[in-house]
Design a protein around this motif. Structure first.
Motif, mmCIF file in Angstrom:
data_model
loop_
_atom_site.group_PDB
_atom_site.id
_atom_site.type_symbol
_atom_site.label_atom_id
_atom_site.label_comp_id
_atom_site.label_asym_id
_atom_site.label_seq_id
_atom_site.Cartn_x
_atom_site.Cartn_y
_atom_site.Cartn_z
ATOM 1 N N ARG A 148 0.849 -1.185 0.000
ATOM 2 C CA ARG A 148 0.000 0.000 0.000
ATOM 3 C C ARG A 148 0.876 1.224 0.000
ATOM 4 N NH1 ARG A 148 -5.362 0.010 1.281
ATOM 5 N NH2 ARG A 148 -6.245 -2.048 1.545
ATOM 6 N N PHE B 266 -4.496 3.446 5.520
ATOM 7 C CA PHE B 266 -5.877 3.035 5.351
ATOM 8 C C PHE B 266 -6.853 4.191 5.518
ATOM 9 C CE2 PHE B 266 -3.560 -0.695 6.713
ATOM 10 C CZ PHE B 266 -3.911 -1.573 5.707
ATOM 11 N N GLU C 177 -8.469 7.501 2.256
ATOM 12 C CA GLU C 177 -8.355 7.085 0.871
ATOM 13 C C GLU C 177 -9.680 7.349 0.186
ATOM 14 O OE1 GLU C 177 -6.387 3.173 -0.704
ATOM 15 O OE2 GLU C 177 -6.485 3.213 1.465
ATOM 16 N N ILE D 101 -12.918 6.555 -1.795
ATOM 17 C CA ILE D 101 -13.646 5.291 -1.850
ATOM 18 C C ILE D 101 -13.248 4.554 -3.124
ATOM 19 C CG2 ILE D 101 -15.942 4.347 -2.222
ATOM 20 C CD1 ILE D 101 -16.612 5.390 0.254
ATOM 21 N N GLN D 102 -13.037 3.259 -2.953
ATOM 22 C CA GLN D 102 -12.607 2.439 -4.073
ATOM 23 C C GLN D 102 -13.559 2.597 -5.252
ATOM 24 O OE1 GLN D 102 -12.582 -1.684 -3.120
ATOM 25 N NE2 GLN D 102 -10.382 -1.676 -2.922
ATOM 26 N N THR E 30 -17.371 -1.324 -8.231
ATOM 27 C CA THR E 30 -17.290 -2.533 -9.022
ATOM 28 C C THR E 30 -18.472 -2.481 -9.993
ATOM 29 O OG1 THR E 30 -18.742 -3.810 -7.621
ATOM 30 C CG2 THR E 30 -16.416 -3.759 -7.018
ATOM 31 N N VAL F 33 -20.780 -4.471 -10.305
ATOM 32 C CA VAL F 33 -22.000 -4.866 -9.598
ATOM 33 C C VAL F 33 -22.570 -3.701 -8.796
ATOM 34 C CG1 VAL F 33 -22.964 -6.388 -7.837
ATOM 35 C CG2 VAL F 33 -21.286 -7.268 -9.465
ATOM 36 N N THR F 34 -21.725 -3.056 -7.981
ATOM 37 C CA THR F 34 -22.268 -1.999 -7.122
ATOM 38 C C THR F 34 -22.742 -0.824 -7.957
ATOM 39 O OG1 THR F 34 -20.108 -0.988 -6.786
ATOM 40 C CG2 THR F 34 -20.775 -2.644 -5.195
ATOM 41 N N VAL G 88 -26.088 -1.766 -9.365
ATOM 42 C CA VAL G 88 -27.115 -1.750 -8.322
ATOM 43 C C VAL G 88 -27.545 -0.317 -8.026
ATOM 44 C CG1 VAL G 88 -27.534 -2.144 -5.869
ATOM 45 C CG2 VAL G 88 -26.444 -3.918 -7.242
ATOM 46 N N LYS G 89 -26.566 0.570 -7.911
ATOM 47 C CA LYS G 89 -26.907 1.957 -7.585
ATOM 48 C C LYS G 89 -27.764 2.573 -8.687
ATOM 49 C CE LYS G 89 -23.161 3.001 -4.424
ATOM 50 N NZ LYS G 89 -21.860 3.629 -4.262
ATOM 51 N N GLU H 103 -29.698 0.910 -10.730
ATOM 52 C CA GLU H 103 -31.016 0.273 -10.677
ATOM 53 C C GLU H 103 -31.877 0.917 -9.598
ATOM 54 O OE1 GLU H 103 -30.834 -3.937 -9.913
ATOM 55 O OE2 GLU H 103 -33.015 -4.087 -9.731
ATOM 56 N N ILE H 104 -31.267 1.163 -8.444
ATOM 57 C CA ILE H 104 -32.022 1.780 -7.346
ATOM 58 C C ILE H 104 -32.461 3.185 -7.755
ATOM 59 C CG2 ILE H 104 -31.836 2.661 -4.977
ATOM 60 C CD1 ILE H 104 -30.005 0.302 -4.351
#
Lengths: 248, 312
Positions: B49, B244, B247, B249-250, B253, B255-256, B259-260, B262-263
């Motif tokens: 890291r 840590f 940082e 936010i990653q 992905t 998928v996420t 999903v966001k 879609e919501i």
């Protein structure tokens, strides 16, 4: 009326909506013994049990509940997934949009979004507690709701906390993806609440908080600040009194 | 280093210099790329890291520029004199600590054919700041100055009671130095060294405190020594929390992100229909499951005639 929380996590979910004469069991994700204890070993007041979907933390007690004589109401998809005998005399098939009676309770099921066969949310009507909206295990809901007096809604995780845990390696990627597509985040919970007319709402109960991906104090503050309502975070053993249609 | 040894011995100086220069340039490029690739690999595999707010690429390229000019004690360019592995390791050590060579936070020293990255005291401060150091101030104490401190017997922390300086004494013979550390959490500590301790520290170094810098600027070198000692325990006792924190936010992905979206598109907006729910005054007739006709018990439940559609 009062809301008794027998379990509100991935370990098991079960809520009793009851007054001195009527009890509706919402979800059957704890053992029948726990339900018995909470009912003081008497099923006399129990009108029935409604179950949202087939996952163990919501349905593992169904078979025993049927055995002790509790009427169970759930979707056909849920019954099939649980391999229950759909002809069982105490098992009742319910469907999205079709209202049914459970004793003095009227229940309107609606579709929710979870990675299972036929999951349902409920609007439960009883003269004393008015209309209670019950949503769990749904990463969002398509509907909006009217004339709601009390709300029981999932606030499973915080996107921020879950991202943090994935970064730290505390939570694997695939699990994050699964949770995102099956459970309601505090962010979505807040939006869902605000998308509805909350003017008649007395209580909001946040349920099914994830062990690692949530923060009860913070979630309560977020929803309280956003709605100005009385907000509870459900924990096994809690009893929420004054779960009524009106404040007095 | 093999390439150094393989230099043809009988060429004129000009040619040697030219060949050297070309080799240096070539090596510079390959080592930079090699190191950056390695860093990317390690990061991708999450085996390493890099501190936030630190550009590894900039630091490595800056280091390459500095290394290209450096020569070892035999006047051989360092990039030729040192092994490829030791150069890559030195650069990696620099990146892991988040140091910038342009800011003199670290320096590169060739020991034989092995290049070493050494953290300088500015670098130590930079690293300590990631671990909660808020500020550090050091002063030299000169002959003739009134200096007093005490140790808090409860916490063991030192506190300076007075340091009375005058313009005449300032810049005179150094008899000691102290550094005051303030941490982000508000706690403070003081590190104090007298000249004997400072000299002992200098004796650990290669010049034993006899370098021109030590002779001409003893006060500054003393401050540097006391700062180094003060931040050492902050750095060496720290965890890797800084890596840590804060940082961004990653990246989503697939998928996420899906999903966001879609919501955002579907939530609370069942198309064309009104809010669902019971009316305020209820007089709704609904089926009673406890009195279901026998047909309900069979597979045609879905067609059961008494059902009502809602909203109603």
């Amino acid at each position: 009326m009062r809301l008794v929380v027998l379990g509100s996590s991935s370990k098991g979910n079960c809520y009793l909506l009851e007054n001195d004469t009527d009890t509706l069991i919402i979800e059957c994700g704890v053992t029948i013994n726990e339900i018995k204890k909470a009912l003081n070993f008497s099923f006399d007041n129990v009108a029935g049990c409604i179950v949202s979907h087939e996952h163990g933390d919501h349905a593992k007690g169904i078979v025993d509940a049927l055995k002790v004589g509790i009427e169970v109401y759930t979707s056909r998809g849920t019954m099939r997934a649980l391999e229950l005998d759909v002809r069982h005399h105490r098992l009742h098939t319910i469907k999205e949009g079709e209202v049914f009676n459970v004793g003095p309770f009227k229940v309107m099921p609606f579709k929710i979004e979870h990675d299972v066969a036929e999951p349902l949310g409920f609007i439960i009507n009883h003269p004393e507690c008015g209309n209670v909206l019950f949503i769990t295990d749904s990463y969002y809901v398509k509907d909006t709701f009217k004339n709601i007096h009390n709300i029981i809604i999932e606030a499973n995780f915080s996107q921020e906390i879950i991202e943090e845990r994935v970064r730290n390696g505390a939570s694997p990627d695939f699990l994050r993806n699964r949770i995102f597509k099956s459970h309601m985040s505090i962010e979505t919970c807040k939006k869902t609440l605000l998308a509805n007319d909350l003017s008649k709402v007395q209580n909001i109960v946040l349920i099914h908080l994830s062990d690692g991906n949530s923060n009860a104090t913070q979630f309560r503050q977020i929803i309280q600040a956003a709605t100005g309502k009385r907000v509870y975070v459900a924990d096994a053993g809690d009893v929420i009194d004054n779960f009524n249609k009106t404040a007095f | 280093m093999s390439e150094v040894n393989q230099q043809p011995p009988a060429q004129n100086n000009n040619q040697v210099a030219q060949t050297n220069n070309q080799q240096v340039q070539k090596r510079e490029v390959s080592i930079v790329d090699m190191t950056l690739n390695r860093i990317q690999e390690l990061e991708k595999a999450e085996a390493m890291r890099i501190p936030p707010n630190y550009s590894a690429a900039n630091a490595v390229r800056a280091a390459a520029l500095i290394l290209a000019d450096l020569k070892d004690r035999n006047n051989t360019p360092i990039l030729n004199a040192c092994t490829k592995e030791s150069i890559a390791n030195a650069l990696l050590k620099m990146v892991v600590q988040g140091l910038n060579p342009m800011k003199r936070q670290c320096s590169f020293i060739a020991y034989g054919n092995s290049l070493v990255c050494q953290r300088e005291y500015q670098g130590s401060i930079a690293v300590a700041k990631r671990y909660g150091l808020k500020s550090i101030t050091a002063n030299a104490i000169y002959d003739g100055e009134d200096f007093a401190f005490q140790v808090d017997t409860e916490t063991g922390r030192r506190k300076i009671l007075k340091h009375e300086s005058s313009f005449d004494s300032y810049g005179g013979n150094v008899k000691g130095a102290y550094a005051i550390i303030e941490m982000e959490d508000g706690s403070k500590n003081v590190e104090i060294m007298n000249m004997k301790q400072i000299q002992a520290a200098w004796n650990q170094g290669p010049t034993k405190g006899q370098s021109p810098a030590h002779k001409n600027f003893p006060d500054q070198m003393a401050c540097k020594t006391v700062i180094n000692r003060a931040v050492k325990s902050i750095i060496n006792s720290s965890d890797d929390a800084d890596l840590f924190e804060d940082e961004p936010i990653q990246a989503e992905t697939p998928v996420t992100a899906a999903v966001k979206q879609e919501i955002a598109e579907n939530a609370n907006s069942a198309s064309g229909s009104e809010s669902i729910g019971f009316e305020e005054e209820e007089n709704v007739q609904v089926q009673n499951h406890s009195q279901q006709p026998e047909i309900e018990k069979q597979e045609q439940v879905i067609e059961a005639p008494v059902k009502q559609k809602t909203p109603f």
